[in-house]
Motif scaffolding. Structure first.
Motif, PDB file in Angstrom:
ATOM      1  N   GLY A 263       1.218  -0.967   0.104  1.00 48.38           N
ATOM      2  CA  GLY A 263      -0.418  -0.150  -0.071  1.00 48.38           C
ATOM      3  C   GLY A 263       0.948   1.002  -0.259  1.00 48.38           C
ATOM      4  N   SER A 264       2.231   1.200   0.762  1.00 51.47           N
ATOM      5  CA  SER A 264       2.516   2.439   0.535  1.00 51.47           C
ATOM      6  C   SER A 264       3.426   2.651  -0.793  1.00 51.47           C
ATOM      7  CB  SER A 264       3.997   2.187   1.522  1.00 51.47           C
ATOM      8  OG  SER A 264       3.671   1.750   2.828  1.00 51.47           O
ATOM      9  N   PHE A 265       4.311   1.430  -1.372  1.00 52.83           N
ATOM     10  CA  PHE A 265       4.417   1.465  -2.793  1.00 52.83           C
ATOM     11  C   PHE A 265       3.698   2.370  -3.576  1.00 52.83           C
ATOM     12  CE2 PHE A 265       3.894  -0.178  -6.586  1.00 52.83           C
ATOM     13  CZ  PHE A 265       5.419   0.413  -7.604  1.00 52.83           C
ATOM     14  N   LEU A 266       2.340   2.272  -3.394  1.00 56.52           N
ATOM     15  CA  LEU A 266       1.027   2.901  -3.880  1.00 56.52           C
ATOM     16  C   LEU A 266       0.685   4.124  -3.762  1.00 56.52           C
ATOM     17  CD1 LEU A 266      -1.646  -0.334  -4.671  1.00 56.52           C
ATOM     18  CD2 LEU A 266      -0.031   0.412  -6.072  1.00 56.52           C
ATOM     19  N   SER A 267       1.131   4.123  -2.516  1.00 52.58           N
ATOM     20  CA  SER A 267       0.940   5.788  -1.950  1.00 52.58           C
ATOM     21  C   SER A 267       2.608   6.329  -3.188  1.00 52.58           C
ATOM     22  CB  SER A 267       0.841   5.697  -0.837  1.00 52.58           C
ATOM     23  OG  SER A 267      -0.182   5.247  -0.623  1.00 52.58           O
ATOM     24  N   GLY A 268       3.522   6.267  -3.071  1.00 54.91           N
ATOM     25  CA  GLY A 268       4.584   6.843  -3.700  1.00 54.91           C
ATOM     26  C   GLY A 268       4.427   6.700  -4.540  1.00 54.91           C
ATOM     27  N   ARG A 269       3.459   5.945  -5.421  1.00 53.29           N
ATOM     28  CA  ARG A 269       3.259   5.747  -6.774  1.00 53.29           C
ATOM     29  C   ARG A 269       2.011   6.755  -7.695  1.00 53.29           C
ATOM     30  NH1 ARG A 269       4.806   3.083 -11.095  1.00 53.29           N
ATOM     31  NH2 ARG A 269       4.154   2.947 -12.953  1.00 53.29           N
ATOM     32  N   TYR A 270       1.457   6.860  -5.986  1.00 50.95           N
ATOM     33  CA  TYR A 270      -0.174   7.884  -7.221  1.00 50.95           C
ATOM     34  C   TYR A 270      -0.297   9.021  -6.610  1.00 50.95           C
ATOM     35  CZ  TYR A 270      -1.151   3.699  -9.587  1.00 50.95           C
ATOM     36  OH  TYR A 270      -0.886   2.912 -10.439  1.00 50.95           O
ATOM     37  N   ALA A 271      -0.348   9.019  -4.866  1.00 53.64           N
ATOM     38  CA  ALA A 271      -0.676   9.757  -4.370  1.00 53.64           C
ATOM     39  C   ALA A 271      -0.365  11.255  -4.351  1.00 53.64           C
ATOM     40  CB  ALA A 271       0.325  10.028  -2.482  1.00 53.64           C
ATOM     41  N   GLY A 272       0.784  11.316  -5.470  1.00 56.88           N
ATOM     42  CA  GLY A 272       0.973  13.194  -5.789  1.00 56.88           C
ATOM     43  C   GLY A 272       0.383  13.382  -7.074  1.00 56.88           C
ATOM     44  N   ARG A 273      -0.769  12.395  -7.415  1.00 60.68           N
ATOM     45  CA  ARG A 273      -1.521  12.584  -8.208  1.00 60.68           C
ATOM     46  C   ARG A 273      -3.446  13.459  -8.383  1.00 60.68           C
ATOM     47  NH1 ARG A 273       0.222   7.532 -12.533  1.00 60.68           N
ATOM     48  NH2 ARG A 273       2.743   7.967 -12.162  1.00 60.68           N
ATOM     49  N   TYR A 274      -2.805  12.442  -6.460  1.00 61.04           N
ATOM     50  CA  TYR A 274      -4.548  12.862  -5.814  1.00 61.04           C
ATOM     51  C   TYR A 274      -4.654  13.737  -5.344  1.00 61.04           C
ATOM     52  CZ  TYR A 274      -5.364   9.025  -9.479  1.00 61.04           C
ATOM     53  OH  TYR A 274      -5.586   7.955 -10.835  1.00 61.04           O
ATOM     54  N   PRO A 275      -6.130  13.995  -4.363  1.00 57.73           N
ATOM     55  CA  PRO A 275      -5.989  14.593  -3.369  1.00 57.73           C
ATOM     56  C   PRO A 275      -5.731  13.755  -2.292  1.00 57.73           C
ATOM     57  CG  PRO A 275      -8.107  15.344  -4.968  1.00 57.73           C
ATOM     58  CD  PRO A 275      -7.040  14.113  -5.080  1.00 57.73           C
ATOM     59  N   LEU A 276      -5.325  14.471  -1.058  1.00 57.18           N
ATOM     60  CA  LEU A 276      -5.204  12.935  -0.049  1.00 57.18           C
ATOM     61  C   LEU A 276      -6.012  12.870   0.425  1.00 57.18           C
ATOM     62  CD1 LEU A 276      -2.833  15.985   2.468  1.00 57.18           C
ATOM     63  CD2 LEU A 276      -1.994  14.623   0.726  1.00 57.18           C
ATOM     64  N   THR A 277      -7.442  13.607   0.835  1.00 57.26           N
ATOM     65  CA  THR A 277      -8.072  13.135   1.363  1.00 57.26           C
ATOM     66  C   THR A 277      -8.864  11.689   0.516  1.00 57.26           C
ATOM     67  OG1 THR A 277      -9.322  14.643   0.435  1.00 57.26           O
ATOM     68  CG2 THR A 277      -8.887  15.154   2.903  1.00 57.26           C
ATOM     69  N   SER A 278      -8.762  12.160  -0.839  1.00 60.22           N
ATOM     70  CA  SER A 278      -9.403  10.501  -1.967  1.00 60.22           C
ATOM     71  C   SER A 278      -8.232   9.384  -1.185  1.00 60.22           C
ATOM     72  CB  SER A 278      -9.509  11.521  -3.291  1.00 60.22           C
ATOM     73  OG  SER A 278     -10.610  12.116  -3.609  1.00 60.22           O
ATOM     74  N   MET A 279      -6.986   9.852  -1.630  1.00 63.26           N
ATOM     75  CA  MET A 279      -6.573   8.209  -1.228  1.00 63.26           C
ATOM     76  C   MET A 279      -6.568   8.065   0.623  1.00 63.26           C
ATOM     77  SD  MET A 279      -4.181   7.613  -4.020  1.00 63.26           S
ATOM     78  CE  MET A 279      -3.270   6.744  -2.638  1.00 63.26           C
ATOM     79  N   MET A 280      -6.932   8.417   1.057  1.00 64.76           N
ATOM     80  CA  MET A 280      -7.325   8.575   2.753  1.00 64.76           C
ATOM     81  C   MET A 280      -8.588   7.761   2.603  1.00 64.76           C
ATOM     82  SD  MET A 280      -6.537  12.040   4.333  1.00 64.76           S
ATOM     83  CE  MET A 280      -7.380  10.959   5.701  1.00 64.76           C
ATOM     84  N   ILE A 281      -9.995   8.064   1.845  1.00 60.41           N
ATOM     85  CA  ILE A 281     -10.757   7.588   2.037  1.00 60.41           C
ATOM     86  C   ILE A 281     -11.001   5.782   1.666  1.00 60.41           C
ATOM     87  CG2 ILE A 281     -13.324   7.485   1.346  1.00 60.41           C
ATOM     88  CD1 ILE A 281     -13.289  10.231   1.187  1.00 60.41           C
ATOM     89  N   VAL A 282     -10.274   5.793   0.205  1.00 63.41           N
ATOM     90  CA  VAL A 282      -9.857   4.564  -0.942  1.00 63.41           C
ATOM     91  C   VAL A 282      -9.248   2.920   0.085  1.00 63.41           C
ATOM     92  CG1 VAL A 282      -8.931   3.498  -2.861  1.00 63.41           C
ATOM     93  CG2 VAL A 282      -9.584   5.943  -2.803  1.00 63.41           C
ATOM     94  N   GLY A 283      -8.103   3.968   0.857  1.00 62.49           N
ATOM     95  CA  GLY A 283      -7.076   3.296   2.195  1.00 62.49           C
ATOM     96  C   GLY A 283      -8.777   2.802   2.972  1.00 62.49           C
ATOM     97  N   ARG A 284      -8.516   3.666   3.019  1.00 63.97           N
ATOM     98  CA  ARG A 284     -10.212   3.449   4.332  1.00 63.97           C
ATOM     99  C   ARG A 284     -11.736   2.065   3.789  1.00 63.97           C
ATOM    100  NH1 ARG A 284      -7.245   2.532   7.007  1.00 63.97           N
ATOM    101  NH2 ARG A 284      -7.862   1.492   7.942  1.00 63.97           N
ATOM    102  N   ILE A 285     -11.231   2.423   3.034  1.00 61.84           N
ATOM    103  CA  ILE A 285     -12.555   1.720   2.312  1.00 61.84           C
ATOM    104  C   ILE A 285     -11.444   0.260   2.254  1.00 61.84           C
ATOM    105  CG2 ILE A 285     -13.793   1.125   0.233  1.00 61.84           C
ATOM    106  CD1 ILE A 285     -14.887   3.615  -0.037  1.00 61.84           C
ATOM    107  N   VAL A 286     -10.631  -0.131   1.932  1.00 64.82           N
ATOM    108  CA  VAL A 286     -10.065  -0.741   1.280  1.00 64.82           C
ATOM    109  C   VAL A 286     -10.041  -1.627   2.727  1.00 64.82           C
ATOM    110  CG1 VAL A 286      -7.683  -2.340   0.840  1.00 64.82           C
ATOM    111  CG2 VAL A 286      -8.495  -0.407  -0.176  1.00 64.82           C
ATOM    112  N   ALA A 287      -9.034  -1.117   3.666  1.00 65.23           N
ATOM    113  CA  ALA A 287      -9.140  -1.914   5.617  1.00 65.23           C
ATOM    114  C   ALA A 287     -10.191  -1.713   5.582  1.00 65.23           C
ATOM    115  CB  ALA A 287      -8.273  -0.324   5.796  1.00 65.23           C
ATOM    116  N   CYS A 288     -11.260  -1.397   5.027  1.00 66.60           N
ATOM    117  CA  CYS A 288     -12.883  -2.193   6.478  1.00 66.60           C
ATOM    118  C   CYS A 288     -13.799  -3.165   5.573  1.00 66.60           C
ATOM    119  CB  CYS A 288     -13.626  -0.548   6.357  1.00 66.60           C
ATOM    120  SG  CYS A 288     -13.739   0.722   6.775  1.00 66.60           S
ATOM    121  N   ALA A 289     -12.821  -3.509   4.219  1.00 63.70           N
ATOM    122  CA  ALA A 289     -13.114  -4.439   3.710  1.00 63.70           C
ATOM    123  C   ALA A 289     -12.766  -5.911   4.179  1.00 63.70           C
ATOM    124  CB  ALA A 289     -13.130  -4.561   2.111  1.00 63.70           C
ATOM    125  N   GLY A 290     -11.526  -5.252   4.848  1.00 69.13           N
ATOM    126  CA  GLY A 290     -10.624  -6.640   5.683  1.00 69.13           C
ATOM    127  C   GLY A 290     -11.371  -7.283   6.909  1.00 69.13           C
TER     128      GLY A 290
END
Length: 408
Positions: free
Chosen positions: A268-295
């Motif tokens: 997940g950190s690798f994906l953040s390094g690759r894509y976080a600079g292209r999208y708003p911070l809160t968008s990355m956070m919400i996507v990450g939390r949805i993925v985490a909740c799915a577990g």
């Protein structure tokens, strides 16, 4: 990948912005000493003829000092600059490592072990340095790459320490840490320039500015998201051994399941390094939390569907690690950006709150779980923690949107 070098100082060739690889190594060194010596605890107790419980204070005491230092060193870096704090921390850590290697009794060992904890302040200071030299989204991207190595260090550390202990003895572990401290000190001496250009006038003024972070809803949204994100992992660490015992899972298999969350975090950190600079911070956070909740949600569905396969129950928990890897760099960058002039203070405070959140969820899990409810109670606590972190991420998005609306 490097950050741009600027304004070398006369007499010493310093770059204002250090290479990202330097900050990544600094982050790794800040976490490695916590557990690299764990395989040697029994041998240390035997050599010093001390109780194992007393020797284990080298872990608990280290953690307590680490939290206190994160609260103190962050504001100090805002007042005196990032470079002096990093250099003092590295020097203190190196002295502590040498003292542990030379220690002739348990009390001397414990005293120098506490000095080693100075290295932990280098992680929040590194985050502040990245924030000083990058914009919000770019900060999240660079923190994502740094977090990959930061997460790998505690995974590799105990195995490396065990090999060194078996071949050269436990003291060699601390000689190795001392050597790493010396090398890192030299690297930072020649490369790490001062990045904090908005230092406060006095230390009193600096600490008076600290409450400004507490009054900022944006900071609380980011910090709570970080705390509950990490809390889900701590809950899993506290409850998984009991669930594993119920299902008769071996220690080796349990270690694999626990390690899978860390592996997910690295991805997940690798994906953040690759894509976080292209999208708003809160968008990355919400996507990450949805993925985490799915577990944990998948785990609960499978459990109530009467699935009792351990791989099926524990496997989805890797999504918690992936989600945290997507979330934490952006949440960290957001917390540091609330008051850029207080980036060091924000890094230290957010780090301490994250550790506190993890400790709280771990304690709650230990108190609630029994042999009768362990499986569904564990996944329920994890879902609660990941869900609360999702709410915090949504709150951060709403606050950010409100602050971006121009006043009429």
């Amino acid at each position: 990948m490097t950050l741009e070098n600027q304004h070398p100082q006369p007499g010493v060739q310093l770059s204002l912005a250090p290479r990202l690889s330097t900050l990544t190594l600094l982050c790794a060194l800040s976490v490695l000493p916590l557990n690299v010596f764990l395989p040697s605890l029994a041998n240390i107790a035997q050599d010093f003829q001390a109780d194992y419980a007393l020797v284990s204070l080298s872990l608990a005491g280290y953690a307590i000092v680490a939290v206190a230092l994160e609260l103190i060193m962050g504001p100090l870096s805002d007042r005196f600059g990032r470079r002096p704090i990093v250099m003092v921390s590295l020097a203190t850590f190196t002295v502590g490592s040498i003292g542990c290697a030379f220690a002739s009794d348990i009390w001397t060992f414990l005293a120098f072990r506490l000095l080693q904890a100075a290295i932990t302040s280098c992680y929040p200071i590194s985050m502040a340095i990245i924030r000083d030299t990058a914009g919000r989204e770019q900060t999240a991207s660079r923190i994502g790459y740094a977090a990959m190595i930061w997460a790998l260090a505690p995974m590799i550390g105990p195995a490396l320490g065990g090999i060194v202990d078996e071949t050269l003895g436990w003291r060699a572990i601390f000689w190795g840490l001392a050597l790493a401290g010396i090398v890192m000190f030299a690297l930072c001496w020649f490369e790490l320039g001062e990045t904090n250009k908005t230092r406060s006038g006095t230390i009193v003024q600096q600490f008076h500015a600290y409450p400004a972070l507490f009054r900022a809803p944006r900071f609380w949204a980011y910090a709570l998201c970080m705390g509950f994100s990490v809390g889900a992992v701590y809950a899993f660490l506290a409850g998984a051994p009991l669930v594993a015992a119920i299902f008769d899972v071996s220690s080796a298999s349990l270690g694999f399941y626990i390690g899978s969350i860390t592996a997910g975090f690295v991805f997940g950190s690798f994906l953040s390094g690759r894509y976080a600079g292209r999208y708003p911070l809160t968008s990355m956070m919400i996507v990450g939390r949805i993925v985490a909740c799915a577990g944990p949600a998948i785990c609960l569905v499978l459990f109530f569907a009467d699935v009792r396969d351990v791989i099926a129950l524990f496997g989805p928990c890797i999504l918690v690690g992936v989600g945290n890897g997507l979330t934490m760099p952006s949440a960290n960058a957001g917390a540091l950006s609330v008051r850029p002039d207080l980036a060091g203070s924000a890094a230290g405070l957010a780090g301490a709150m994250t550790l506190a959140g993890g400790a709280a969820l771990s304690s709650i899990t230990g108190a609630v779980l029994t042999e009768g409810n362990a499986t569904y109670a564990l996944f329920s606590i994890m879902l609660f923690s990941t869900g609360f972190a999702l709410l915090a991420a949504v709150l951060a998005a709403l606050v950010e949107k409100r602050s971006s609306i121009p006043a009429t």
